[in-house]
Design an enzyme around this catalytic site. Sequence first.
Site, PDB file in Angstrom:
ATOM      1  N   GLU A   1      -6.276   4.404   8.194  1.00 25.63           N
ATOM      2  CA  GLU A   1      -6.275   6.007   7.941  1.00 25.63           C
ATOM      3  C   GLU A   1      -7.476   6.577   7.457  1.00 25.63           C
ATOM      4  OE1 GLU A   1      -1.528   5.009   7.444  1.00 25.63           O
ATOM      5  OE2 GLU A   1      -2.710   5.437   5.545  1.00 25.63           O
TER       6      GLU A   1
ATOM      7  N   SER B   1       3.433  -2.846  10.160  1.00 24.62           N
ATOM      8  CA  SER B   1       4.963  -2.705   9.928  1.00 24.62           C
ATOM      9  C   SER B   1       5.626  -4.033   9.560  1.00 24.62           C
ATOM     10  CB  SER B   1       5.433  -2.343  11.314  1.00 24.62           C
ATOM     11  OG  SER B   1       5.034  -0.721  11.488  1.00 24.62           O
TER      12      SER B   1
ATOM     13  N   LYS C   1       0.132   4.401  -0.248  1.00 23.20           N
ATOM     14  CA  LYS C   1      -0.609   5.569   0.483  1.00 23.20           C
ATOM     15  C   LYS C   1      -0.326   6.948  -0.275  1.00 23.20           C
ATOM     16  CE  LYS C   1      -0.127   3.001   4.847  1.00 23.20           C
ATOM     17  NZ  LYS C   1       0.450   3.224   6.095  1.00 23.20           N
TER      18      LYS C   1
ATOM     19  N   HIS D   1      -9.363   0.948   5.432  1.00 23.56           N
ATOM     20  CA  HIS D   1      -8.037   0.955   6.046  1.00 23.56           C
ATOM     21  C   HIS D   1      -8.406   2.042   7.259  1.00 23.56           C
ATOM     22  CE1 HIS D   1      -3.944   2.314   6.295  1.00 23.56           C
ATOM     23  NE2 HIS D   1      -3.593   1.273   6.050  1.00 23.56           N
TER      24      HIS D   1
ATOM     25  N   GLU E   1      -5.060  -5.274  10.621  1.00 29.62           N
ATOM     26  CA  GLU E   1      -4.017  -4.343  10.757  1.00 29.62           C
ATOM     27  C   GLU E   1      -3.994  -3.777  12.209  1.00 29.62           C
ATOM     28  OE1 GLU E   1      -3.795  -1.746   7.149  1.00 29.62           O
ATOM     29  OE2 GLU E   1      -5.499  -1.347   8.062  1.00 29.62           O
TER      30      GLU E   1
ATOM     31  N   ASN F   1       1.053  -1.271   0.293  1.00 27.17           N
ATOM     32  CA  ASN F   1      -0.124  -0.019  -0.047  1.00 27.17           C
ATOM     33  C   ASN F   1       0.995   1.297  -0.199  1.00 27.17           C
ATOM     34  OD1 ASN F   1      -1.988   1.916   0.467  1.00 27.17           O
ATOM     35  ND2 ASN F   1      -2.391   1.591   2.669  1.00 27.17           N
TER      36      ASN F   1
ATOM     37  N   GLY G   1       2.922   1.979  10.924  1.00 27.90           N
ATOM     38  CA  GLY G   1       4.034   2.867  10.729  1.00 27.90           C
ATOM     39  C   GLY G   1       4.855   3.117  11.947  1.00 27.90           C
TER      40      GLY G   1
END
Length: 286
Positions: free
Chosen positions: A130, A246, A43, A128, A200, A41, A206
């Site tokens: 985010e 990660s 992003k 996702h 996730e 991904n 991250g």
Amino acid sequence: MKFAASLLLTAVGTNAFTTTPSNARSTTTQLAARKPFISGNWKLNPQTKDEALKLGKEIAASITSDSPDAEVALFVPYVFIESTMGVVGDKLSVGAEGVCPEINGAYTGAISTSMLKSIGVQWALAGHSERRVIFGETDDYINAQCLKLIDQGMSVMLCIGESLAEFEQDLAGSVCAVQLKKGLKGISKEDMSRVAIAYEPVWAIGTGKVATPEIAQNVHKQCRDILAEMYDQETADGVRILYGGSVTPDSVDELMSQEDIDGALVGGASLDSEKFGRIINFKPAE
């Protein structure tokens, strides 16, 4: 069924979450011999078309006849989709990072499933963290995305996972159950072959932190159990559940050795062709 996330964390302890630095080899996960799925991904990256093409070309070059027999996909910004498809050829799929559940109309800035399908896109992400947190996408909106993708004959990767606060309250399993049930509402078991799940843990995205393989496996197993409750065991055994949080070259081999971990949704490392190439060429324990 009820999820016992607290029992999971009690058993392993919070210290188990650590910071971790055509003749294809046949590789399948257990149970239903699910084909591994390694995805990246990008992003809001990279910043130019030239950079995207260079990265895509290098990633494609890492897939050789010695690579595992796995499906590989890149989810990239809309503006790079077609050009990236051109440089990767048939070695991997190029998908969208999201989609609008509406087909047309007064939705400024939106991209529809029909637009994506017209340029050859088969896969798109939905849910996702985010998009949930930063852009305020609700479970109902995410469900609408999933339904529209399936209705259009496309495939969807539904992302689920708990926040740090939820993790600290031992709510990982409960959060995943709610997100699965709401995200997949209205999708038949016959269409579940076009659905992948990406677990996730939001606190690991991250941050460089990654759940130990044993903890990740336990949560993946819980997710498969809830899919069996929603559909049936055969359907649940056929769904690929990826780990995202990660994932690195150092962690991928042990993660991919777990019974219910069928792949990876990779963020930062997918922007480094050497690192992502190593993840694509994972080496699970026999």
